[in-house]
Design a protein around this motif. Structure first.
Motif, PDB file in Angstrom:
ATOM      1  N   THR A 233       0.845  -1.201   0.000  1.00 58.63           N
ATOM      2  CA  THR A 233       0.000   0.000   0.000  1.00 58.63           C
ATOM      3  C   THR A 233       0.877   1.245   0.000  1.00 58.63           C
ATOM      4  O   THR A 233       2.036   1.202   0.417  1.00 58.63           O
ATOM      5  CB  THR A 233      -0.912   0.040   1.248  1.00 58.63           C
ATOM      6  N   LEU A 234       0.311   2.348  -0.449  1.00 62.39           N
ATOM      7  CA  LEU A 234       1.074   3.593  -0.518  1.00 62.39           C
ATOM      8  C   LEU A 234       1.637   3.953   0.850  1.00 62.39           C
ATOM      9  O   LEU A 234       2.780   4.403   0.960  1.00 62.39           O
ATOM     10  CB  LEU A 234       0.190   4.735  -1.046  1.00 62.39           C
ATOM     11  N   ALA A 235       0.849   3.706   1.903  1.00 63.58           N
ATOM     12  CA  ALA A 235       1.275   4.086   3.249  1.00 63.58           C
ATOM     13  C   ALA A 235       2.518   3.309   3.695  1.00 63.58           C
ATOM     14  O   ALA A 235       3.309   3.798   4.501  1.00 63.58           O
ATOM     15  CB  ALA A 235       0.132   3.844   4.230  1.00 63.58           C
ATOM     16  N   GLY A 236       2.702   2.094   3.170  1.00 66.45           N
ATOM     17  CA  GLY A 236       3.817   1.255   3.625  1.00 66.45           C
ATOM     18  C   GLY A 236       5.147   1.553   2.928  1.00 66.45           C
ATOM     19  O   GLY A 236       6.204   1.064   3.357  1.00 66.45           O
ATOM     20  N   ILE A 237       5.101   2.370   1.870  1.00 67.98           N
ATOM     21  CA  ILE A 237       6.304   2.543   1.041  1.00 67.98           C
ATOM     22  C   ILE A 237       7.409   3.400   1.685  1.00 67.98           C
ATOM     23  O   ILE A 237       8.576   2.972   1.700  1.00 67.98           O
ATOM     24  CB  ILE A 237       5.892   3.069  -0.360  1.00 67.98           C
ATOM     25  N   PRO A 238       7.089   4.582   2.244  1.00 69.71           N
ATOM     26  CA  PRO A 238       8.174   5.419   2.785  1.00 69.71           C
ATOM     27  C   PRO A 238       9.070   4.679   3.779  1.00 69.71           C
ATOM     28  O   PRO A 238      10.291   4.819   3.762  1.00 69.71           O
ATOM     29  CB  PRO A 238       7.422   6.576   3.461  1.00 69.71           C
ATOM     30  N   LYS A 239       8.465   3.835   4.641  1.00 73.12           N
ATOM     31  CA  LYS A 239       9.251   3.108   5.639  1.00 73.12           C
ATOM     32  C   LYS A 239      10.238   2.151   4.947  1.00 73.12           C
ATOM     33  O   LYS A 239      11.410   2.056   5.334  1.00 73.12           O
ATOM     34  CB  LYS A 239       8.294   2.322   6.545  1.00 73.12           C
ATOM     35  N   GLU A 262      -1.815   7.041  -7.407  1.00 73.97           N
ATOM     36  CA  GLU A 262      -2.482   8.273  -6.937  1.00 73.97           C
ATOM     37  C   GLU A 262      -3.328   8.906  -8.040  1.00 73.97           C
ATOM     38  O   GLU A 262      -4.326   9.542  -7.779  1.00 73.97           O
ATOM     39  CB  GLU A 262      -1.446   9.280  -6.427  1.00 73.97           C
ATOM     40  N   SER A 263      -2.892   8.690  -9.305  1.00 71.73           N
ATOM     41  CA  SER A 263      -3.645   9.299 -10.410  1.00 71.73           C
ATOM     42  C   SER A 263      -4.919   8.519 -10.730  1.00 71.73           C
ATOM     43  O   SER A 263      -5.721   8.957 -11.543  1.00 71.73           O
ATOM     44  CB  SER A 263      -2.776   9.372 -11.663  1.00 71.73           C
ATOM     45  N   GLY A 264      -5.072   7.339 -10.141  1.00 72.83           N
ATOM     46  CA  GLY A 264      -6.312   6.603 -10.318  1.00 72.83           C
ATOM     47  C   GLY A 264      -6.223   5.385 -11.222  1.00 72.83           C
ATOM     48  O   GLY A 264      -7.219   4.699 -11.439  1.00 72.83           O
ATOM     49  N   VAL A 265      -5.016   5.072 -11.763  1.00 63.90           N
ATOM     50  CA  VAL A 265      -4.886   3.828 -12.545  1.00 63.90           C
ATOM     51  C   VAL A 265      -5.078   2.678 -11.558  1.00 63.90           C
ATOM     52  O   VAL A 265      -4.432   2.628 -10.512  1.00 63.90           O
ATOM     53  CB  VAL A 265      -3.500   3.749 -13.247  1.00 63.90           C
ATOM     54  N   GLU A 266      -6.001   1.751 -11.883  1.00 61.98           N
ATOM     55  CA  GLU A 266      -6.423   0.823 -10.830  1.00 61.98           C
ATOM     56  C   GLU A 266      -5.500  -0.374 -10.611  1.00 61.98           C
ATOM     57  O   GLU A 266      -5.509  -0.966  -9.550  1.00 61.98           O
ATOM     58  CB  GLU A 266      -7.850   0.341 -11.093  1.00 61.98           C
ATOM     59  N   GLY A 267      -4.667  -0.701 -11.583  1.00 66.58           N
ATOM     60  CA  GLY A 267      -3.811  -1.866 -11.383  1.00 66.58           C
ATOM     61  C   GLY A 267      -2.378  -1.558 -11.755  1.00 66.58           C
ATOM     62  O   GLY A 267      -2.075  -1.314 -12.923  1.00 66.58           O
ATOM     63  N   VAL A 268      -1.507  -1.514 -10.750  1.00 64.55           N
ATOM     64  CA  VAL A 268      -0.091  -1.244 -10.998  1.00 64.55           C
ATOM     65  C   VAL A 268       0.697  -2.393 -10.388  1.00 64.55           C
ATOM     66  O   VAL A 268       0.633  -2.617  -9.176  1.00 64.55           O
ATOM     67  CB  VAL A 268       0.316   0.109 -10.365  1.00 64.55           C
ATOM     68  N   ILE A 269       1.384  -3.145 -11.232  1.00 68.52           N
ATOM     69  CA  ILE A 269       2.002  -4.379 -10.755  1.00 68.52           C
ATOM     70  C   ILE A 269       3.467  -4.464 -11.189  1.00 68.52           C
ATOM     71  O   ILE A 269       3.791  -4.230 -12.351  1.00 68.52           O
ATOM     72  CB  ILE A 269       1.225  -5.618 -11.281  1.00 68.52           C
ATOM     73  N   THR A 291       4.159  -8.017  -7.285  1.00 67.14           N
ATOM     74  CA  THR A 291       3.684  -7.106  -6.234  1.00 67.14           C
ATOM     75  C   THR A 291       2.691  -6.121  -6.815  1.00 67.14           C
ATOM     76  O   THR A 291       2.997  -5.417  -7.775  1.00 67.14           O
ATOM     77  CB  THR A 291       4.872  -6.300  -5.651  1.00 67.14           C
ATOM     78  N   ARG A 292       1.530  -6.081  -6.211  1.00 69.39           N
ATOM     79  CA  ARG A 292       0.526  -5.110  -6.652  1.00 69.39           C
ATOM     80  C   ARG A 292       0.612  -3.896  -5.738  1.00 69.39           C
ATOM     81  O   ARG A 292       0.596  -4.040  -4.510  1.00 69.39           O
ATOM     82  CB  ARG A 292      -0.853  -5.761  -6.539  1.00 69.39           C
ATOM     83  N   VAL A 293       0.757  -2.729  -6.338  1.00 67.12           N
ATOM     84  CA  VAL A 293       0.830  -1.503  -5.535  1.00 67.12           C
ATOM     85  C   VAL A 293      -0.554  -0.873  -5.544  1.00 67.12           C
ATOM     86  O   VAL A 293      -1.127  -0.655  -6.616  1.00 67.12           O
ATOM     87  CB  VAL A 293       1.878  -0.517  -6.107  1.00 67.12           C
ATOM     88  N   SER A 294      -1.100  -0.652  -4.350  1.00 68.11           N
ATOM     89  CA  SER A 294      -2.463  -0.133  -4.320  1.00 68.11           C
ATOM     90  C   SER A 294      -2.608   0.960  -3.271  1.00 68.11           C
ATOM     91  O   SER A 294      -1.773   1.107  -2.389  1.00 68.11           O
ATOM     92  CB  SER A 294      -3.458  -1.259  -4.070  1.00 68.11           C
TER      93      SER A 294
END
Ligand SMILES: Nc1ncnc2c1ncn2[C@@H]1O[C@H](COP(=O)(O)OP(=O)(O)O)[C@@H](O)[C@H]1O
Ligand SMILES: CC(=O)N[C@@H](CCC(=O)OP(=O)(O)O)C(=O)O
Length: 298
Positions: A233-239, A262-269, A291-294
């Motif tokens: 998830t986006l929240a887990g990335i900075p750490k 963040e721009s709204g593309v629903e599937g980024v893998i 890894t799916r980034v969501s």
């Protein structure tokens, strides 16, 4: 083929129907990393998969890298090259080599492979039709030793600030597959070296792609025990970046994923380009690989 295996093949094909419906007439941007293209047999399979997507009514857009191939030519020419924050510091001489490799040999070899597999491909760089308009990229960082803030100047490294999709739309709607070298053009008319993950992300956002698939040479993003992270998830990335779990070339990849999600593309893998047909596995089966980034891990 025996009758049972023919029946099995028919069953597998039939199971692809809901996925074909999901992606019908949609753009899927596939970033083909330099490390993923080292095995000729895998490259042929990759090209066949792109042709198959197109024939199924999906619009694949290929953005390629070529970092290792650039390194090889720079070594031969005895030109030194340094990476900072996963990006190649690029002076004028290096830029000439980068453009030669990316927009020349690699771009045309992927076009050739797709056409040998029966498809139509048009190879362009981000300079063509002003596709990738870039600004000079700099990054401000706090130096861990001195505590001072420093601005890193990467030279001729570009950050896309505008993507003109007209040329891509023309190619897509003429039943061809665009194959894009990540070389941008600055306001000064000069060529700029754009990290291929960043270029693919900018293009996916501009085309409102249904999926962005980043093919690389690892199973996906690995945690500190080297285990695959299936969902990030986006929240887990900075750490993960701060503690040094995500380093090197994975940094621009992840940063690109963040902007795209963040721009709204629903599937980024981020997925393993060393696995044969990894694109088909990801798109046409329920068994997502990599890894799916969501946004929130749903
Ligand atoms: N947490 C991580 N998980 C997976 N790979 C990582 C991680 N941190 C750094 N990397 C490195 O990132 C590399 C992929 O980026 P890069 O070399 O730029 O590949 P590509 O040419 O496919 O863009 C991996 O081979 C690995 O060495
Ligand atoms: C600015 C920057 O670092 N540009 C990259 C462009 C190629 C690339 O990104 O290739 P991969 O996807 O194979 O790593 C480079 O010069 O290597």
């Amino acid at each position: 083929m025996s009758e049972t295996s023919a029946t099995e093949t028919a069953r597998i094909l039939s199971e692809a129907l809901p996925f074909l419906q999901r992606y019908d007439d949609q753009v899927v941007v596939v970033k083909y990393g330099g490390h993923a293209m080292v095995d000729p047999e895998l490259s042929r399979k990759f090209a066949r998969d792109m042709v198959m997507l197109k024939l199924c009514g999906i619009h694949p857009v290929v953005v390629h890298g070529g970092g290792p191939q650039i390194n090889r030519l720079l070594d031969k020419l005895q030109v030194k090259s340094e990476f900072r924050e996963g990006l190649r510091v690029t002076d004028k001489e290096t830029m000439e080599v980068v453009e030669m490799v990316l927009a020349g040999s690699i771009n045309k070899s992927i076009v050739g492979l797709i056409q040998s597999a029966g498809g139509r491909a048009v190879g362009i760089s981000g300079k063509d039709g002003n596709l990738l308009m870039t600004e000079r990229f700099t990054k401000t960082k706090v130096n861990a030793e001195t505590g001072q803030t420093e601005t890193i100047d990467f030279g001729y490294v570009g950050e896309p600030h505008r993507v003109n999709t007209e040329i891509l739309q023309t190619i897509i709607h003429s039943d061809a597959i665009p194959v894009i070298a990540p070389v941008g053009v600055g306001m000064d008319g000069e060529s700029y070296n754009v990290n291929a993950d960043t270029a693919a992300g900018a293009i996916a956002m501009a085309l409102h792609a249904k999926r962005l698939l980043l093919l690389t040479d690892v199973a996906g993003v690995l945690d500190k025990n080297k285990e695959l992270i299936h969902e990030l998830t986006l929240a887990g990335i900075p750490k993960l970046i701060a503690e040094g779990t995500i380093t090197g070339g994975m940094i621009p990849k992840i940063e690109s994923c963040v902007s795209v999600v963040e721009s709204g593309v629903e599937g980024v893998i981020i997925l393993d380009g060393r696995v044969p047909h990894s694109v088909l596995l990801e798109l046409f089966t329920p068994h997502g690989v990599g890894t799916r980034v969501s946004r929130s891990g749903v």
